[in-house]
Design a protein around this motif. Structure first.
Motif, PDB file in Angstrom:
ATOM      1  N   UNK A 194      21.612 -64.430  -5.125  1.00  0.00           N
ATOM      2  CA  UNK A 194      21.007 -63.279  -5.068  1.00  0.00           C
ATOM      3  C   UNK A 194      20.653 -62.931  -6.458  1.00  0.00           C
ATOM      4  N   UNK A 195      19.484 -61.929  -6.649  1.00  0.00           N
ATOM      5  CA  UNK A 195      19.146 -61.301  -7.628  1.00  0.00           C
ATOM      6  C   UNK A 195      20.295 -60.733  -8.638  1.00  0.00           C
ATOM      7  N   UNK A 196      20.783 -60.978  -9.702  1.00  0.00           N
ATOM      8  CA  UNK A 196      21.879 -60.433 -10.182  1.00  0.00           C
ATOM      9  C   UNK A 196      21.631 -58.867 -10.612  1.00  0.00           C
ATOM     10  N   UNK A 197      20.488 -58.500 -10.623  1.00  0.00           N
ATOM     11  CA  UNK A 197      20.229 -56.968 -10.939  1.00  0.00           C
ATOM     12  C   UNK A 197      20.493 -56.237  -9.640  1.00  0.00           C
ATOM     13  N   UNK A 198      20.249 -56.796  -8.735  1.00  0.00           N
ATOM     14  CA  UNK A 198      20.608 -56.229  -7.443  1.00  0.00           C
ATOM     15  C   UNK A 198      21.923 -56.074  -7.036  1.00  0.00           C
ATOM     16  N   UNK A 199      22.494 -57.180  -7.302  1.00  0.00           N
ATOM     17  CA  UNK A 199      24.133 -57.198  -7.150  1.00  0.00           C
ATOM     18  C   UNK A 199      24.804 -56.238  -8.049  1.00  0.00           C
ATOM     19  N   UNK A 200      24.306 -55.966  -9.445  1.00  0.00           N
ATOM     20  CA  UNK A 200      24.970 -55.094 -10.072  1.00  0.00           C
ATOM     21  C   UNK A 200      24.446 -53.677  -9.603  1.00  0.00           C
ATOM     22  N   UNK A 201      23.209 -53.341  -9.146  1.00  0.00           N
ATOM     23  CA  UNK A 201      23.034 -52.128  -8.591  1.00  0.00           C
ATOM     24  C   UNK A 201      24.075 -51.926  -7.397  1.00  0.00           C
ATOM     25  N   UNK A 202      23.820 -52.804  -6.442  1.00  0.00           N
ATOM     26  CA  UNK A 202      24.434 -52.458  -5.193  1.00  0.00           C
ATOM     27  C   UNK A 202      26.047 -52.193  -5.473  1.00  0.00           C
ATOM     28  N   UNK A 203      26.766 -52.999  -6.349  1.00  0.00           N
ATOM     29  CA  UNK A 203      28.190 -52.794  -6.582  1.00  0.00           C
ATOM     30  C   UNK A 203      28.399 -51.291  -6.707  1.00  0.00           C
ATOM     31  N   UNK A 204      27.662 -50.829  -7.620  1.00  0.00           N
ATOM     32  CA  UNK A 204      27.954 -49.589  -8.162  1.00  0.00           C
ATOM     33  C   UNK A 204      27.462 -48.645  -7.100  1.00  0.00           C
ATOM     34  N   UNK A 205      26.204 -48.685  -6.529  1.00  0.00           N
ATOM     35  CA  UNK A 205      25.787 -47.941  -5.558  1.00  0.00           C
ATOM     36  C   UNK A 205      26.636 -47.693  -4.289  1.00  0.00           C
ATOM     37  N   UNK A 206      27.295 -48.647  -3.908  1.00  0.00           N
ATOM     38  CA  UNK A 206      28.065 -48.400  -2.713  1.00  0.00           C
ATOM     39  C   UNK A 206      29.238 -47.443  -2.940  1.00  0.00           C
ATOM     40  N   UNK A 207      29.796 -47.689  -4.314  1.00  0.00           N
ATOM     41  CA  UNK A 207      30.792 -46.700  -4.813  1.00  0.00           C
ATOM     42  C   UNK A 207      30.379 -45.269  -5.044  1.00  0.00           C
ATOM     43  N   UNK A 208      29.056 -45.274  -5.596  1.00  0.00           N
ATOM     44  CA  UNK A 208      28.414 -43.876  -5.690  1.00  0.00           C
ATOM     45  C   UNK A 208      28.146 -43.162  -4.409  1.00  0.00           C
ATOM     46  N   UNK A 209      27.956 -44.079  -3.446  1.00  0.00           N
ATOM     47  CA  UNK A 209      27.631 -43.501  -1.942  1.00  0.00           C
ATOM     48  C   UNK A 209      28.985 -42.757  -1.344  1.00  0.00           C
ATOM     49  N   UNK A 210      30.009 -43.362  -1.937  1.00  0.00           N
ATOM     50  CA  UNK A 210      31.375 -42.927  -1.463  1.00  0.00           C
ATOM     51  C   UNK A 210      31.593 -41.567  -2.145  1.00  0.00           C
ATOM     52  N   UNK A 255      22.297 -44.381  -3.706  1.00  0.00           N
ATOM     53  CA  UNK A 255      23.316 -43.378  -3.200  1.00  0.00           C
ATOM     54  C   UNK A 255      22.778 -41.828  -3.032  1.00  0.00           C
ATOM     55  N   UNK A 256      23.234 -41.099  -2.559  1.00  0.00           N
ATOM     56  CA  UNK A 256      22.716 -39.819  -1.839  1.00  0.00           C
ATOM     57  C   UNK A 256      23.601 -38.817  -2.680  1.00  0.00           C
ATOM     58  N   UNK A 261      23.145 -52.876 -13.081  1.00  0.00           N
ATOM     59  CA  UNK A 261      24.254 -51.641 -13.165  1.00  0.00           C
ATOM     60  C   UNK A 261      23.967 -50.522 -13.821  1.00  0.00           C
ATOM     61  N   UNK A 262      23.803 -50.890 -15.200  1.00  0.00           N
ATOM     62  CA  UNK A 262      23.617 -49.724 -16.155  1.00  0.00           C
ATOM     63  C   UNK A 262      22.473 -48.823 -15.750  1.00  0.00           C
ATOM     64  N   UNK A 263      21.255 -49.331 -15.128  1.00  0.00           N
ATOM     65  CA  UNK A 263      20.171 -48.631 -14.871  1.00  0.00           C
ATOM     66  C   UNK A 263      20.647 -47.435 -13.786  1.00  0.00           C
ATOM     67  N   UNK A 264      21.307 -48.021 -12.809  1.00  0.00           N
ATOM     68  CA  UNK A 264      21.913 -46.983 -11.723  1.00  0.00           C
ATOM     69  C   UNK A 264      22.802 -45.858 -12.364  1.00  0.00           C
ATOM     70  N   UNK A 265      23.832 -46.580 -13.430  1.00  0.00           N
ATOM     71  CA  UNK A 265      24.683 -45.908 -14.016  1.00  0.00           C
ATOM     72  C   UNK A 265      24.304 -44.557 -14.631  1.00  0.00           C
ATOM     73  N   UNK A 266      23.013 -44.954 -15.470  1.00  0.00           N
ATOM     74  CA  UNK A 266      22.551 -43.973 -16.387  1.00  0.00           C
ATOM     75  C   UNK A 266      21.832 -42.883 -15.475  1.00  0.00           C
ATOM     76  N   UNK A 315      23.251 -44.110   4.078  1.00  0.00           N
ATOM     77  CA  UNK A 315      23.035 -42.674   4.026  1.00  0.00           C
ATOM     78  C   UNK A 315      24.024 -41.688   4.323  1.00  0.00           C
ATOM     79  N   UNK A 316      23.978 -40.517   4.421  1.00  0.00           N
ATOM     80  CA  UNK A 316      25.139 -39.704   4.451  1.00  0.00           C
ATOM     81  C   UNK A 316      25.010 -39.147   6.184  1.00  0.00           C
ATOM     82  N   UNK A 317      26.067 -39.109   6.737  1.00  0.00           N
ATOM     83  CA  UNK A 317      26.073 -38.687   8.243  1.00  0.00           C
ATOM     84  C   UNK A 317      26.991 -37.281   7.935  1.00  0.00           C
ATOM     85  N   UNK A 318      26.709 -36.188   8.372  1.00  0.00           N
ATOM     86  CA  UNK A 318      27.534 -34.884   8.186  1.00  0.00           C
ATOM     87  C   UNK A 318      27.298 -34.061   9.387  1.00  0.00           C
TER      88      UNK A 318
END
Lengths: 311, 311
Positions: B56-72, B184-185, B104-109, B254-257
């Motif tokens: 997989x595109x490593x930039x996507x892996x970096x993004x997603x690894x942080x995104x799933x945590x931010x989603x929490x 992440x929402x 990863x850092x693009x999403x973190x910033x 997505x957020x379910x609420x």
């Protein structure tokens, strides 16, 4: 056994005690902090085949995965509070999980450190723990605080774990225990908050870790080889590479710290109550780099490098 | 390239800005918290070959690894603060590390979330992130707070990621982006602090994740299938298993609420400013379990299970 049954059977111990919210929601929530305190955070990842054998006693793996993280808190002078566990498993092996969780929770309970959340997935065996500890603001034992003239101290004895790796099946139980069940020096770290200046835990070998302190503090260090406390099996061994095992073997999880000479007697007075040997092994000097001196004060051969996963 | 060069080149961005102490010591140290706030903590581990392809595109892996945590964090209503990264790598591949850290850092910033520490080691490719977020005491959007009579809402659209997995190479860019670069929402989570009662992020599929809310809140739920917002590609697709992809496909983030009906207009008013569709898809009812009803109000076939790594 599904993922949720796995978590509920092995990792969910009911409502959180020390935290506001524990295992089972999107996030865990810590209690609000006492005024004047802050949080120390450390993460360590242990990989099967590298940090432990896939065939290793699972209770030891559980113990060590948490111990190396608690050791980081100890080196900061932080009090353990809570941790998260992420676990990749080739399959949901109940016996392995039972041993692993028992070993991990035994050490967690000993330090009143609570599992508050995490993640489980299928994959090559990998244990990643993040630990959170409490610390008065400004009290951290940082790596960059050593000053020329400081005494250099180390707790316990060095080289036992490296000797166990070397000896393999022939290692004595005490040496194996040093490798498999390191005891994080949490109580020492707390006691050093007002006595030590810089501290680090010896995980990659004394010379390498001392090198990090020197680099960050912009100082040098001199270590007296005869003052270095050797693990019993190593002290009695005739191995020519005793210095390499003791100074660059790694996996010691002792605390290495610098302190002003006026604190000498206060530090010596900690050893009895903590049941822990504390050895003054050298001093911080102006300049840079680590020099190890033999019985006659001559520099010993170089080549005592820190362990490096990618070198 | 050694371990320390690797960290310094790809992961050390200089002195910590939002934290007291960042990368490079035994622990990171957070700033002291504002009074009346506390910390939310989440950990997610991504394994090559399971959560992403090793190719997989490593930039996507970096993004997603942080995104799933931010989603929490988002699902808890917490504001991102800092994260640790533990990384096991088969080798120190510079091009991979460059892409990974950039993603990863693009999403973190974007979310002002700071990397404060971590661990790197050699091993089968594995990315473990622990994220820390700030939350007013008592404001958490917990899973166990849904009440009968609550409206049930979901953000964005569902099923896009599942469709991308199904289509493989034939997936459209928008569907691939849903799978590879989930957003992440976080802003929605913050806005819902005083409007929603219970919340969860949809990572294992809507029916399964709603099931967790119901179980923890000791309630049931009814979902109106026609009201479920489908990803564009899925809405146009003739696939017979559209319900399975949209309701149990997973990886939606997505957020379910749930929220009291009196908050309807306030919630609807969020959609414009956030640029995010918000759909009222059903309600919380007394009892237990999740029922999905079709156009005519008839229960749809069961078998919409959550993804389970060990089932």
């Amino acid at each position: 056994m599904g993922e949720f049954e796995l978590i509920s059977r092995f990792f969910d111990r009911g409502p959180a005690r020390r935290s506001e919210l524990g295992v089972g929601d999107d996030c865990a929530i810590l209690r609000a902090q006492a005024p004047g305190t802050t949080l120390a955070v450390a993460t360590d990842m242990l990989v099967a085949g590298r940090h432990f054998l896939a065939s290793a006693d699972p209770a030891s793996v559980g113990h060590k995965a948490l111990a190396v993280n608690l050791s980081d808190l100890a080196a900061m002078g932080a009090r353990p509070l809570a941790f998260t566990l992420a676990l990749a498993l080739p399959d949901a092996d109940e016996r392995w999980l039972e041993g692993f969780s028992a070993g991990m929770f035994a050490l967690a309970d000993q330090h009143d450190c609570e599992l508050i959340g995490g993640d489980t997935t299928r994959g090559p065996l990998n244990v990643c723990i993040t630990v959170l500890g409490e610390l008065p603001v400004g009290a951290a034992l940082r790596r960059d605080r050593a000053e020329p003239g400081d005494d250099l101290w180390v707790s316990g004895e060095l080289g036992g774990a490296a000797l166990a790796v070397r000896l393999g099946e022939a290692a004595l139980p005490a040496e194996r225990a040093r490798l498999d069940r390191p005891q994080p020096r949490v109580a020492l770290g707390l006691a050093l908050r007002h006595l030590a200046r810089a501290a680090i835990d010896v995980s990659d070998g004394l010379v390498g870790d001392l090198g990090h302190v020197c680099e960050r503090s912009r100082v040098g260090a001199e270590v007296q080889w005869p003052a270095v406390p050797l693990a019993p099996g190593l002290a009695q061994s005739a191995a020519q590479d005793r210095p390499a095992l003791a100074l660059a073997g790694g996996d010691d999880y002792e605390l290495l710290f610098s302190a002003a000479p006026e604190n000498r007697s206060s530090i010596e007075a900690l050893a009895g109550p903590l049941g822990l040997r504390l050895s003054r092994i050298g001093r911080i000097v102006p300049g840079q780099g680590v020099r190890v001196l033999d019985e006659r004060g001559r520099p010993m051969a170089a080549g005592l490098h820190a362990y490096d996963h990618f070198a």
